[in-house]
Design an enzyme around this catalytic site. Structure first.
Site, PDB file in Angstrom:
ATOM      1  CG  ASP A 179    -115.763 111.577  84.731  1.00 54.83           C
ATOM      2  OD1 ASP A 179    -116.872 111.336  85.232  1.00 54.83           O
ATOM      3  OD2 ASP A 179    -115.419 112.700  84.332  1.00 54.83           O
TER       4      ASP A 179
ATOM      5  CG  HIS B  41    -107.030 107.951 109.189  1.00 54.97           C
ATOM      6  ND1 HIS B  41    -105.889 108.456 108.600  1.00 54.97           N
ATOM      7  CD2 HIS B  41    -107.342 108.828 110.179  1.00 54.97           C
ATOM      8  CE1 HIS B  41    -105.526 109.577 109.202  1.00 54.97           C
ATOM      9  NE2 HIS B  41    -106.382 109.826 110.166  1.00 54.97           N
TER      10      HIS B  41
ATOM     11  CE  LYS C 259    -106.796 111.733 105.991  1.00 56.04           C
ATOM     12  NZ  LYS C 259    -107.719 111.170 106.912  1.00 56.04           N
TER      13      LYS C 259
ATOM     14  CG  HIS D 150    -104.312 117.120 108.039  1.00 59.96           C
ATOM     15  ND1 HIS D 150    -105.064 116.452 107.105  1.00 59.96           N
ATOM     16  CD2 HIS D 150    -104.452 116.417 109.194  1.00 59.96           C
ATOM     17  CE1 HIS D 150    -105.635 115.401 107.650  1.00 59.96           C
ATOM     18  NE2 HIS D 150    -105.277 115.353 108.920  1.00 59.96           N
TER      19      HIS D 150
ATOM     20  CE  LYS E  92    -101.733 113.140 107.926  1.00 63.30           C
ATOM     21  NZ  LYS E  92    -103.134 113.460 107.725  1.00 63.30           N
TER      22      LYS E  92
ATOM     23  CG  ASP F  23     -80.802 109.877  98.936  1.00 61.72           C
ATOM     24  OD1 ASP F  23     -80.423 110.743  99.753  1.00 61.72           O
ATOM     25  OD2 ASP F  23     -80.365 108.718  98.922  1.00 61.72           O
TER      26      ASP F  23
END
Length: 533
Positions: free
Chosen positions: A436, A429, A431, A188, A190, A195
């Protein structure tokens, strides 16, 4: 696959014998497919090419531009949030064009739509300039693009690998059935790294719905563009996935591509130049202002200590040690929250253990606020079902629950959104969470059993009060106009509060849904499938 039988017209029942014959043929085909795939095996990995991230890239265009910006901040990485979908696409496109030496690209889903085709062509153009391109895709999210991947892999400067691939390329479902314990685990992660100088990590896959190019469902999401020391961590992590036991070279899975197929990819990108939808999208990307700021080195950066967290790729084969899991690393870095937890999760499945953990935090005096999709805005109803059956327990424990309303956004809508100020979308979508008001996580990790136990994930832990306060201010200031507040009545029944200007509307059933949808979600909540969501 057999052609679908013609639908019987009104008043014309299909003869029972024809129906039985069709069913028997279908069963025979499935049995034959299972038998054939049961004999198929993954190709050997011996003899794969060996490669690693380039380390001497300070002389590249990106190196010359970024090294002077990084130098005054020893030990810190520069972070620029990419909440706006157009900026998120522009960042990837510009990194591909600016790369001189290497591009390392890793994704769960890649669609062959406007944005996917343009980015494929950007990788091809980079390879034409002599850039070494390594593309690692999860096989589950790359269905339907085998010919394109084979064509890209045929380029001498490109190599494509599929993570945890299915052996049958056409009858993919049969592959799931015959090898479910392996194929149920997915990569999952991404990341998009140029470079070894700049990288993009976060929640977005590659597809029009993630980059504001679609006319249907759009996603409100969050990535970050990062420079500095953390980029080397991402490159090293890419290397271990690239050389893992689950990464299979495309040329061992697909028939050999011809030069004409690569030309067809370039032609497909060229045809987009006359497509009104694509032209309009590209024009809006150019007008976003982000491209100019990045190219002229004016892009604002938050300089902070940043740690990459990532699952051991052996998790995909059930072989990772507990210390190699992202969740273990998160606990070690973040520690015990003292005051606040602000959590944004598109697919939130807390489970009984998660509810108990949140309840324990609240008992210690920690304020917990959670934002997820409402039923009307989610694109995965079965995940909502697993979350919905825990709502009362969370509320009784003192957790504050918010559910994002359906946002009626078009691709041309530049309204600011819930997630750090980006383009509005019709479905959440992202996450991310903050602890704190000091530490922020941004990445691919959903708060669900699949992310914890089955899939591999990747993200950043950023020690930044600025970013943490931004998430907190979004939850405090924008939620009333964008999300429902889920409440529990004295009688123990759920209700939803919606703010419309100065008016507060109470909903006693999930707003924007039909009785049939709610009944379906209730039924799905009874199924023993929470562990795989």
């Amino acid at each position: 696959m057999p052609e679908a039988p013609q639908r019987a017209g009104p008043g014309r029942a299909r003869p029972a014998g024809h129906r039985l014959a069709f069913i028997l043929r279908l069963v025979a085909l499935v049995i034959a497919g299972v038998a054939a795939c049961g004999c198929a095996t993954l190709p050997p990995l011996e003899g794969r090419t060996q490669s690693r991230a380039a380390t001497d890239t300070n002389g590249t265009r990106l190196g010359r531009a970024l090294v002077p910006r990084v130098a005054p901040h020893p030990g810190l990485s520069g972070i620029h949030p990419l909440a706006d979908s157009l900026d998120a696409f522009a960042a990837r496109s510009l990194l591909a064009r600016a790369a001189d030496r290497t591009l390392d690209v890793q994704y769960y889903i890649w669609h062959d739509d406007i944005s996917g085709t343009l980015l494929f062509d950007a990788l091809r153009e980079a390879a034409e300039r002599g850039v070494r391109v390594r593309l690692l895709l999860d096989d589950h999210g790359s269905r339907g693009i085998d010919d394109t991947l084979a064509a890209l892999d045929a380029h001498p400067n490109m190599e494509v690998r599929l993570f945890n691939p299915l052996v049958p390329r056409q009858a993919r479902m049969i592959g799931y059935l015959t090898d479910f314990s392996r194929t149920n685990r997915r990569m999952h992660n991404k990341s998009f790294t140029a470079d070894n100088q700049a990288t993009i990590v976060g929640g977005r896959n590659v597809g029009d719905e993630y980059f504001g190019a679609a006319s249907g469902v759009l996603y409100a999401d969050l990535d970050v563009l990062a420079v500095g020391p953390v980029v080397k961590e991402v490159s090293s992590d890419f290397d271990r996935y690239w050389s893992s036991a689950s990464a299979y070279p495309a040329d061992r899975l697909f028939p050999a591509a011809t030069p004409a197929q690569l030309e067809q990819l370039a032609a497909a990108a060229g045809r987009l130049e006359s497509d009104p939808a694509a032209l309009g999208y590209v024009q809006r990307v150019r007008q976003s202002g982000f491209a100019t700021d990045l190219l002229e080195n004016r892009l604002a950066m938050e300089w902070a200590p940043v740690r990459m967290v990532s699952d051991d790729p052996a998790k995909a084969l059930s072989e990772a040690e507990p210390e190699g899991n992202l969740t273990y690393e998160l606990r070690q870095i973040i520690g015990e929250p003292r005051e606040k937890i602000d959590l944004v999760s598109a697919y939130f499945v807390p489970t009984a253990a998660g509810v108990a953990a949140f309840a324990a935090h609240v008992r210690r005096g920690v304020e917990v606020a959670i934002l997820t999709n409402a039923l009307e805005s989610t694109d995965v109803a079965v995940v909502h079902a697993a979350y919905a059956k825990r709502r009362k327990d969370l509320l009784e424990a003192g957790v504050k629950l918010f559910e994002l309303r359906l946002q009626h956004a078009s691709a041309a809508d530049h309204e600011r959104s819930l997630v750090s100020g980006g383009s509005s979308g019709s479905s959440l979508h992202a996450k991310t969470f903050s602890v704190d008001s000091e530490r922020v996580f941004i990445g691919s990790f959903n708060f669900d059993p699949r992310s914890m136990h089955l899939n591999t994930e990747l993200g950043f832990v950023i020690e930044s009060q600025v970013l943490a306060q931004r998430i907190r201010s979004v939850l405090e200031q924008q939620l009333p106009e964008r999300a429902y507040r889920v409440m529990l009545s004295d009688e123990g029944e759920l209700y939803w509060l919606e703010w419309r200007g100065s008016d507060v509307i109470r909903h006693d059933v999930e707003p924007g849904t039909s009785i049939w949808l709610r009944a379906g979600v209730w039924f799905m909540s009874l199924l023993p499938i929470e562990w795989m969501l």
